[in-house]
Write an enzyme that holds these catalytic residues in place. Structure first.
Site, PDB file in Angstrom:
ATOM      1  N   CYS A 129       0.823  -1.213   0.000  1.00 59.14           N
ATOM      2  CA  CYS A 129       0.000   0.000   0.000  1.00 59.14           C
ATOM      3  C   CYS A 129       0.856   1.262   0.000  1.00 59.14           C
ATOM      4  O   CYS A 129       0.355   2.351  -0.309  1.00 59.14           O
ATOM      5  CB  CYS A 129      -0.926   0.013   1.216  1.00 59.14           C
ATOM      6  SG  CYS A 129      -2.169  -1.306   1.197  1.00 59.14           S
ATOM      7  N   TYR A 151      -5.849 -24.256   3.930  1.00 57.77           N
ATOM      8  CA  TYR A 151      -6.527 -22.996   4.221  1.00 57.77           C
ATOM      9  C   TYR A 151      -6.152 -21.971   3.144  1.00 57.77           C
ATOM     10  O   TYR A 151      -5.147 -22.125   2.435  1.00 57.77           O
ATOM     11  CB  TYR A 151      -6.106 -22.464   5.592  1.00 57.77           C
ATOM     12  CG  TYR A 151      -6.490 -23.348   6.760  1.00 57.77           C
ATOM     13  CD1 TYR A 151      -7.510 -22.982   7.621  1.00 57.77           C
ATOM     14  CD2 TYR A 151      -5.833 -24.561   7.001  1.00 57.77           C
ATOM     15  CE1 TYR A 151      -7.871 -23.786   8.702  1.00 57.77           C
ATOM     16  CE2 TYR A 151      -6.178 -25.374   8.073  1.00 57.77           C
ATOM     17  CZ  TYR A 151      -7.202 -24.973   8.919  1.00 57.77           C
ATOM     18  OH  TYR A 151      -7.557 -25.780   9.975  1.00 57.77           O
TER      19      TYR A 151
END
Length: 556
Positions: free
Chosen positions: A42, A274
């Site tokens: 970011c 997962y």
């Protein structure tokens, strides 16, 4: 127990660190195809723009720091090629040597993230066309600017990353244009709230080509569906898609968009596997519908939840509401929950209102106003979405509204919130409180609203009264056709000019004084409607729709 994690950025790194904190003796290995692990993706645009000057600040952890602090083995430039679920084996390639090897696992966490979408258009593979996903991409862009000295840049795509890139490219001295296929920037915003963003970003010298798409990229120009723009460099920022080919090939269930389907424990359909982060399908927290909302905060939370469940700690991910904030030069844009467009698409019976409140006490220096839009469910009054565009104090108000949504607050509950007040920070009636007051007045019919998109449909045949209660100075800046002007402070003295048998539609600058006018008129027997958001919102939206595009006639 041996846990293998494929992908070492937000979700994968978070899962690894949480696993180690929960169990000192587990074997934990991260496989990362890229050169870096746990980097601040970011922050990449801000390195290009110069706000972040040290490249090392973008790397939150390194393989060495993971080893020293967490006793976790991180293998960068190691690409997982195949997963064999039946044997619990992953085939891996060392990218530096081409050598392949296998690694076993007891538990496997997939965190491959999402990849930039690159449309199939001519010229997209040119050397002056870039995408931004990782640190090497960042260095390529920065290096190109420093060595090739481009003068004009085009950003294709007006989402969060595209707008951030436009700002930071402009900070380097480039002349910047944004091309966006939709009619407004920043998809989570509704078009009416984006109008403020458009006006501001144009004022900072960035050109907008909205409702337009790219058909070809040439050496020194970008060809659009309508026109062309000169360009020495191009940033493709049209969105991302989940990078899930590895999951698909081993039999993990994907949705039609290619996202990995997981349950609330972040488990896939295959035992002991997962998945977390931008590659997974999430549940929209408000609607309960499947969604693709790639954000860093949710990815980190999902990594923690996957680790909890591997460590036999029951933990559930309850959904993503899409809270996000954007810095645009000095402006701040923030959203949470549903936009009006999405609420309508979901078939929700909602209502809305707009407020325009000061960031702190107006008598204290440097107060600026923020435009706030909120949506609530008409049946339950629960807050379902909010958007704020402004300057100072936007983020903290949105954080309050995001928390209110998460805890199921009614929009009327906002008036009860006891928020911090001192003149440099807020008003005694905080902007969040004001939303609650306005919504309550709407819900209990203390005031009836009409909206900017209703104005042109109002009859001008005398069957209704159209009233502008701004001052004479204000109306010199612009008026709405058909509205008569009676300033608020003279309204009681001029009631004889308004027929009592006709509905009255009133507006002022922001909606506050026209609300007061409506209370005066209602108290005198009139049927009154207040323009939510006032002339300011109406004028911004209407003028935004008439701003001409900048088209290079020489490039056509």
């Amino acid at each position: 127990m041996k846990t293998l994690i494929i992908g070492g950025v937000a979700g994968g790194a978070s899962a690894a660190a949480r696993l180690r904190r929960l169990n000192e003796n587990d074997e934990i290995i991260i496989l990362e195809r890229g050169d870096y692990v746990s980097f601040a993706n970011c922050g990449l645009p801000y390195f290009i723009g110069g706000d972040i000057t040290d490249r090392n600040m973008l790397t939150l952890q390194t393989p060495e720091s993971f080893r020293k602090r967490f006793n976790i083995e991180v293998r960068v430039r190691n690409e997982a090629l195949r997963i064999s679920p039946d044997t619990h084996i992953v085939t891996v390639r060392r990218l530096d040597t081409g050598e392949e090897y296998t690694e076993t696992y007891d538990k496997l966490i997939l965190s491959p993230g999402a990849e930039p979408i690159c449309p199939d258009i001519k010229g997209i593979d040119s050397s002056h066309v870039f995408t931004l996903r990782n640190i090497p991409d960042t260095m390529k862009i920065k290096g190109y600017i420093e060595k090739s000295k481009p003068k004009k840049a085009v950003v294709v795509g007006g989402g969060y990353i595209g707008v951030e890139m436009a700002e930071n490219l402009a900070k380097t001295g480039l002349e910047v244009s944004i091309v966006e296929l939709a009619d407004h920037l920043i998809a989570p915003l509704d078009a009416d709230m984006a109008a403020d963003v458009h006006r501001y970003i144009r004022s900072r010298g960035i050109k907008l080509y909205l409702g337009n798409g790219v058909t070809e990229i040439a050496d020194n120009k970008v060809i659009l569906q309508n026109g062309a723009i000169e360009a020495d460099m191009v940033i493709m920022s049209v969105g991302v898609r989940p990078e899930t080919s590895l999951a698909k090939d081993c039999g993990i269930t994907l949705n039609c968009r290619g996202s990995i389907i997981v349950n609330s424990h972040m488990q896939t359909n295959l035992p002991d596997i997962y998945a977390v982060g931008d590659a997974v399908e999430v549940k929209d927290y408000i609607t309960g519908s499947p969604a693709f909302i790639p954000l860093a905060g949710p990815a980190n939370k999902q990594g923690r939840i996957a680790a909890d469940n591997i460590a036999s700690i029951p933990s559930e991910y309850k959904g993503t509401q899409g809270s996000a904030v954007l810095k645009l030069f000095d402006m701040t844009v923030a959203t949470t929950g549903l936009s009006e467009k999405r609420a309508a698409a979901e078939g929700i019976d909602y209502d809305k209102t707009y407020t325009y409140s000061a960031s702190h006490a107006s008598y204290y220096p440097d107060a600026t106003n923020m435009s706030v839009k909120v949506l609530w469910d008409k049946q339950t009054y629960k807050l379902i979405g909010a958007q704020i565009v402004g300057f100072d104090g936007v983020d903290k108000r949105m954080d309050v509204l995001a928390a209110a949504i998460r805890f199921g607050a009614k929009v009327t509950d906002l008036k009860e919130l006891e928020l911090c007040y001192a003149p440099p920070f807020a008003s005694a009636k905080d902007p969040v409180n004001m939303v609650g007051f306005v919504a309550e007045n709407t819900i209990n019919s203390t005031v009836k609203q009409f909206f900017w998109h209703d104005v042109e449909k109002l009859p001008r045949d005398g069957s209704v009264t159209l009233l502008d209660v701004r001052t004479k100075t204000e109306i010199s800046r612009g008026i709405i056709d058909g509205f008569i002007n009676i300033p608020l402070d003279t309204l009681r003295d001029n009631l004889d000019k308004l027929p009592r048998d006709k509905p009255v539609y009133v507006h002022c600058h922001s909606g506050l004084r026209s609300y007061i006018a409506c209370r005066i008129l209602t108290g005198n027997g009139y049927d009154c409607y207040n323009l939510a958001g006032g002339w300011r919102l109406y004028e911004t939206v209407i003028n935004d729709r008439t701003v001409p595009e900048y088209i290079c006639t020489e490039c056509k």
